[in-house]
Design a protein around this motif. Structure first.
Motif, short mmCIF file in Angstrom:
data_model
loop_
_atom_site.label_atom_id
_atom_site.label_comp_id
_atom_site.label_asym_id
_atom_site.label_seq_id
_atom_site.Cartn_x
_atom_site.Cartn_y
_atom_site.Cartn_z
N MET A 127 8.67 -0.06 -8.17
CA MET A 127 9.80 -0.82 -7.62
C MET A 127 10.92 -0.90 -8.65
O MET A 127 11.25 -1.94 -9.21
CB MET A 127 9.36 -2.21 -7.14
CG MET A 127 8.35 -2.16 -6.01
SD MET A 127 8.95 -1.26 -4.54
CE MET A 127 10.05 -2.46 -3.81
N LYS A 128 11.54 0.27 -8.84
CA LYS A 128 12.59 0.44 -9.84
C LYS A 128 13.87 -0.31 -9.47
O LYS A 128 14.05 -0.69 -8.31
CB LYS A 128 12.88 1.94 -10.00
CG LYS A 128 11.71 2.74 -10.57
CD LYS A 128 12.05 4.20 -10.65
CE LYS A 128 10.92 4.99 -11.34
NZ LYS A 128 9.63 4.85 -10.65
N PRO A 129 14.78 -0.48 -10.42
CA PRO A 129 16.02 -1.20 -10.12
C PRO A 129 16.81 -0.64 -8.95
O PRO A 129 17.35 -1.39 -8.14
CB PRO A 129 16.81 -1.08 -11.43
CG PRO A 129 15.75 -1.00 -12.49
CD PRO A 129 14.64 -0.19 -11.87
N ALA A 130 16.89 0.68 -8.84
CA ALA A 130 17.64 1.26 -7.72
C ALA A 130 16.98 0.90 -6.39
O ALA A 130 17.67 0.60 -5.40
CB ALA A 130 17.72 2.78 -7.88
N THR A 131 15.65 0.96 -6.36
CA THR A 131 14.93 0.56 -5.14
C THR A 131 15.19 -0.91 -4.82
O THR A 131 15.44 -1.28 -3.68
CB THR A 131 13.42 0.78 -5.33
OG1 THR A 131 13.17 2.13 -5.68
CG2 THR A 131 12.66 0.43 -4.06
N MET A 132 15.15 -1.74 -5.85
CA MET A 132 15.30 -3.17 -5.62
C MET A 132 16.73 -3.54 -5.22
O MET A 132 16.94 -4.52 -4.50
CB MET A 132 14.87 -3.96 -6.85
CG MET A 132 13.36 -3.98 -7.07
SD MET A 132 12.43 -4.55 -5.60
CE MET A 132 13.13 -6.18 -5.34
N ALA A 142 7.81 -5.93 7.52
CA ALA A 142 6.86 -7.00 7.20
C ALA A 142 7.10 -7.54 5.79
O ALA A 142 7.04 -8.75 5.55
CB ALA A 142 5.43 -6.49 7.34
N SER A 143 7.38 -6.64 4.85
CA SER A 143 7.63 -7.05 3.48
C SER A 143 8.84 -7.96 3.38
O SER A 143 8.81 -9.01 2.71
CB SER A 143 7.83 -5.82 2.59
OG SER A 143 8.21 -6.19 1.29
N LEU A 144 9.93 -7.58 4.04
CA LEU A 144 11.14 -8.40 4.01
C LEU A 144 10.89 -9.77 4.65
O LEU A 144 11.36 -10.80 4.14
CB LEU A 144 12.28 -7.68 4.72
CG LEU A 144 12.78 -6.40 4.04
CD1 LEU A 144 13.69 -5.62 4.99
CD2 LEU A 144 13.51 -6.71 2.74
N MET A 149 9.99 2.14 1.22
CA MET A 149 11.34 2.11 1.77
C MET A 149 11.50 3.02 2.98
O MET A 149 12.41 2.83 3.79
CB MET A 149 12.34 2.50 0.68
CG MET A 149 12.30 1.59 -0.55
SD MET A 149 12.53 -0.17 -0.18
CE MET A 149 14.28 -0.21 0.22
N GLY A 150 10.60 4.00 3.13
CA GLY A 150 10.69 4.89 4.27
C GLY A 150 9.78 4.52 5.43
O GLY A 150 9.76 5.22 6.45
N ASP A 151 9.02 3.43 5.29
CA ASP A 151 8.08 3.01 6.34
C ASP A 151 8.62 1.74 6.98
O ASP A 151 8.54 0.66 6.42
CB ASP A 151 6.71 2.77 5.71
CG ASP A 151 5.63 2.50 6.76
OD1 ASP A 151 5.92 1.81 7.75
OD2 ASP A 151 4.49 2.96 6.56
N GLN A 152 9.19 1.87 8.17
CA GLN A 152 9.87 0.74 8.80
C GLN A 152 8.94 -0.44 9.09
O GLN A 152 9.31 -1.60 8.88
CB GLN A 152 10.55 1.20 10.09
CG GLN A 152 11.77 2.07 9.87
CD GLN A 152 12.82 1.38 9.00
OE1 GLN A 152 13.25 0.27 9.29
NE2 GLN A 152 13.20 2.04 7.91
N VAL A 208 0.84 -1.19 0.00
CA VAL A 208 0.00 0.00 0.00
C VAL A 208 0.89 1.25 0.00
O VAL A 208 1.77 1.40 0.85
CB VAL A 208 -0.94 0.01 1.22
CG1 VAL A 208 -1.71 1.34 1.29
CG2 VAL A 208 -1.89 -1.17 1.16
N GLY A 209 0.68 2.11 -0.97
CA GLY A 209 1.48 3.33 -1.06
C GLY A 209 1.40 3.92 -2.44
O GLY A 209 0.84 3.33 -3.37
N LEU A 210 1.99 5.10 -2.58
CA LEU A 210 1.94 5.83 -3.83
C LEU A 210 3.26 5.83 -4.59
O LEU A 210 3.30 6.25 -5.75
CB LEU A 210 1.51 7.28 -3.56
CG LEU A 210 0.14 7.43 -2.89
CD1 LEU A 210 -0.12 8.89 -2.56
CD2 LEU A 210 -0.96 6.86 -3.78
N SER A 211 4.35 5.35 -3.95
CA SER A 211 5.66 5.36 -4.60
C SER A 211 6.58 4.35 -3.92
O SER A 211 6.29 3.87 -2.82
CB SER A 211 6.28 6.76 -4.53
OG SER A 211 6.57 7.08 -3.18
#
Length: 457
Positions: free
Chosen positions: A442-447, A396-398, A388-391, A380-383
Motif C-alpha cells: 500500500m504505497k503512497p501513490a496507491t494511498m 468493502a474496504s472503503l 485497487m482493481g477489484d471493485q 487478500v491479494g498479492l499486490s
C-alpha cells in the motif's frame, strides 16, 4: 458606535438609505451600504445571547435557568452545568463564554449557569436546606448524616427542588453529552457509563488528566448515565479559584469540539456487513501483547486505547485461509522473531466479505511503531493493484474504513498504507533497530488514490 445599537435601531436604517438613494441618484452605492447594514444586523443576531428559560426554583425561590443555543432540530444535544456546589463556581465562566460563541452545525447547547443559586448566594456547598445536591439524585442514594454535613444527601432521594428541576430538564432534552463542572481536583472523571474516549478527548484538549473517581452515592452524572444508557455524563474537576480567560476559552473550545465530533458521528457511515472469524486471543496472547507493548512503547497494556490511525495492508496471499491461519497461530514471525504473532483486526476477502478477527479493544501486531494506536486492515491479494482493481473488495474496504473513521473520529490523513508508517505523526518505537522498519505494501501513490476515493464517498 454602530456596534452599540440594537437590532431594532439598525434595521429601519437600511430601507431609509435606499429611499434617499433613489432621490439622489446614488442607488447602486447606497444599496451596497444597505447590504453592509443587513450583514451587520445578521451578525448581531448571531452574536446576541439567547434568552434564558426558567426550569425551576431553588428552596428559597431563586430561579434556576437554562439557556438554549443552536438549532432546535439539531441531532446532537449537549448540556453543560456550570456549578452544583455553591462554593465551586469557576465553571460559570465557561457557561458565560458558551452563551456568546458560535455553535457547531448539528449541535444544540443547553447551558445551566448553576443548579444551586442559593448556595452561590450564601457561599455554601449545600443548598439552603443544607443538602449536598450532588448526593441527592435517585441512583445509589444513601441516607447518612444531618443537614449541613459536607455530603448530607437530603431526607430522601430526589427530595430537593433543585434536583427535581435538573431531572426535568434532562428528561425533556435527553442530552447526548452532559458536562458538570466541579472543583478543585484538576482532573476529568472517567465517570461510569460515560464514553471513555469522549472523556479522554475532552481531557486532552484542556490539559487535565483523565482519572476515575470513586463511585459516589446519589450523583447527578451517576443517575444520568444509569437512567439514559448510551449517553455520556461526566464531571470536570477544575482547579481551585476562578478560571482565567485562557483557561475559560480552552474549556469552552473543548465543549464545542466534542459536541462537533458527536454531530459528525451522528451522520456516521453505516456499519458494513462484518463476519466474525475470531483468532485465539486468550490470556497467553494478551500477556504476550502486554510484554510487547512494554518493550516497544513503554506502556504495558494489551488494550487499544483511543485509536488514531488505520493502516491498510496486503496479505501477500491469494486466499483468505492462509492469512487467517498465520494470524491465528500466534507463532514467532519469520522476520522479527517476536511474540505475540502478527495479526490484524480485519481481513477483506476478494469477494468483498469483511472478516473481523479481533475485538477492537485489543492491540494487534501489524505495523511496527503504530500497533499501540492503529487498526490493521488486511486485504487478500498479492499486490496493491489487486485491491485497487477489484471493485467488490475495494468497495468493502472503503466502507469498512469509513465506518471506523466515523466511529472513532479518525481523520482521513491518518488512514495510511503500511509503506507510509514511518511518516505517521503517531509512529513510536523504543527499540532502536526497528525505528526505520516498514513494509512496501500500500504505497503512497496507491494511498493517494485510496484516500481520494474515501473523500468522494
Amino acid at each position: 458606535m454602530i456596534a452599540t445599537l440594537g437590532m431594532r435601531a439598525l434595521w429601519p436604517l437600511a430601507p431609509a438609505f435606499v429611499d434617499r438613494s433613489r432621490r439622489t441618484g446614488r442607488c447602486a452605492k447606497l444599496t451596497r451600504v444597505r447590504r453592509l447594514l443587513l450583514a451587520l444586523v445578521l451578525a448581531l443576531a448571531a452574536a446576541a445571547p439567547a434568552r434564558a428559560e426558567v426550569i425551576g426554583h431553588s428552596t428559597q425561590g431563586r430561579p434556576i435557568t437554562a439557556t438554549h443555543r443552536g438549532d432546535a432540530a439539531a441531532p446532537v444535544r449537549v448540556l453543560v452545568v456550570g456549578s452544583i456546589h455553591g462554593t465551586e463556581t469557576a465553571g460559570q465562566a465557561v457557561i458565560a463564554r458558551l452563551r456568546r460563541v458560535a455553535v457547531p452545525a448539528g449541535v444544540q447547547l443547553w447551558l445551566v449557569r448553576t443548579v444551586n443559586p442559593d448556595g452561590v448566594a450564601h457561599g455554601t456547598r449545600q443548598n439552603a436546606r443544607g443538602v449536598d445536591l450532588n448526593r441527592n439524585f435517585p441512583f445509589r442514594w444513601k441516607a447518612t448524616g444531618r443537614p449541613w454535613d459536607t455530603y448530607y444527601p437530603g431526607r430522601a432521594a430526589g427530595s430537593e427542588p433543585e434536583t427535581a428541576a435538573l431531572r426535568r430538564l434532562v428528561r425533556r432534552v435527553r442530552p447526548d453529552v452532559t458536562l458538570y463542572y466541579h472543583q478543585h481536583l484538576r482532573l476529568v472523571n472517567l465517570s461510569q457509563g460515560a464514553d471513555p474516549a469522549l472523556v479522554r478527548a475532552y481531557a486532552r484538549r484542556v490539559g487535565l488528566p483523565a482519572r476515575t473517581l470513586p463511585a459516589y452515592h446519589g450523583t447527578a452524572s451517576g443517575w444520568q448515565n444509569h437512567a439514559f444508557p448510551g449517553t455520556s455524563a461526566f464531571v470536570v474537576e477544575l482547579p481551585a479559584g476562578p478560571l482565567g480567560p485562557a483557561a475559560t476559552a480552552r474549556h469552552a473550545d473543548a465543549v464545542l469540539a466534542i459536541a462537533g465530533g458527536q454531530a459528525r458521528a451522528a451522520s456516521v457511515a453505516a456499519r458494513p456487513p462484518i463476519v466474525w472469524k475470531k483468532i485465539p486471543f486468550g490470556p497467553r496472547r494478551q500477556a504476550e501483547t502486554r510484554a510487547y507493548a512494554r518493550r516497544h512503547y513503554g506502556a504495558p497494556t494489551a488494550r487499544l486505547i483511543d485509536p488514531k490511525v488505520i493502516v491498510e495492508h496486503i496479505t501477500a496471499t491469494s486466499a483468505f485461509a492462509p492469512a487467517w491461519t498465520t494470524f491465528a497461530a500466534d507463532a514467532r514471525d519469520p522476520e522479527l522473531h517476536e511474540l505475540p504473532g502478527t495479526c490484524a483486526h480485519f481481513i477483506v476477502d476478494r469477494d468483498g466479505t469483511i472478516y473481523q478477527l479481533v475485538s477492537l479493544r485489543w492491540m494487534c501486531r501489524h505495523t511496527v511503531g503504530l500497533n499501540w494506536t492503529a487498526f490493521g486492515i488486511e486485504h487478500v491479494g498479492l499486490s496493491d493493484s489487486s485491491l485497487m482493481g477489484d471493485q467488490a473488495q475495494l468497495h468493502a474496504s472503503l466502507a469498512l474504513t469509513l465506518w471506523l473513521m466515523d466511529r472513532f473520529r479518525i481523520t482521513e490523513a491518518n488512514v495510511i498504507g503500511h509503506s507510509e508508517s514511518l511518516s505517521s505523526p503517531y509512529h513510536r518505537e523504543r527499540v532502536a533497530r526497528l525505528r526505520h522498519q516498514t513494509h512496501g505494501d500500500m504505497k503512497p501513490a496507491t494511498m493517494r488514490r485510496y484516500r481520494a476515493l474515501l473523500t468522494a464517498r
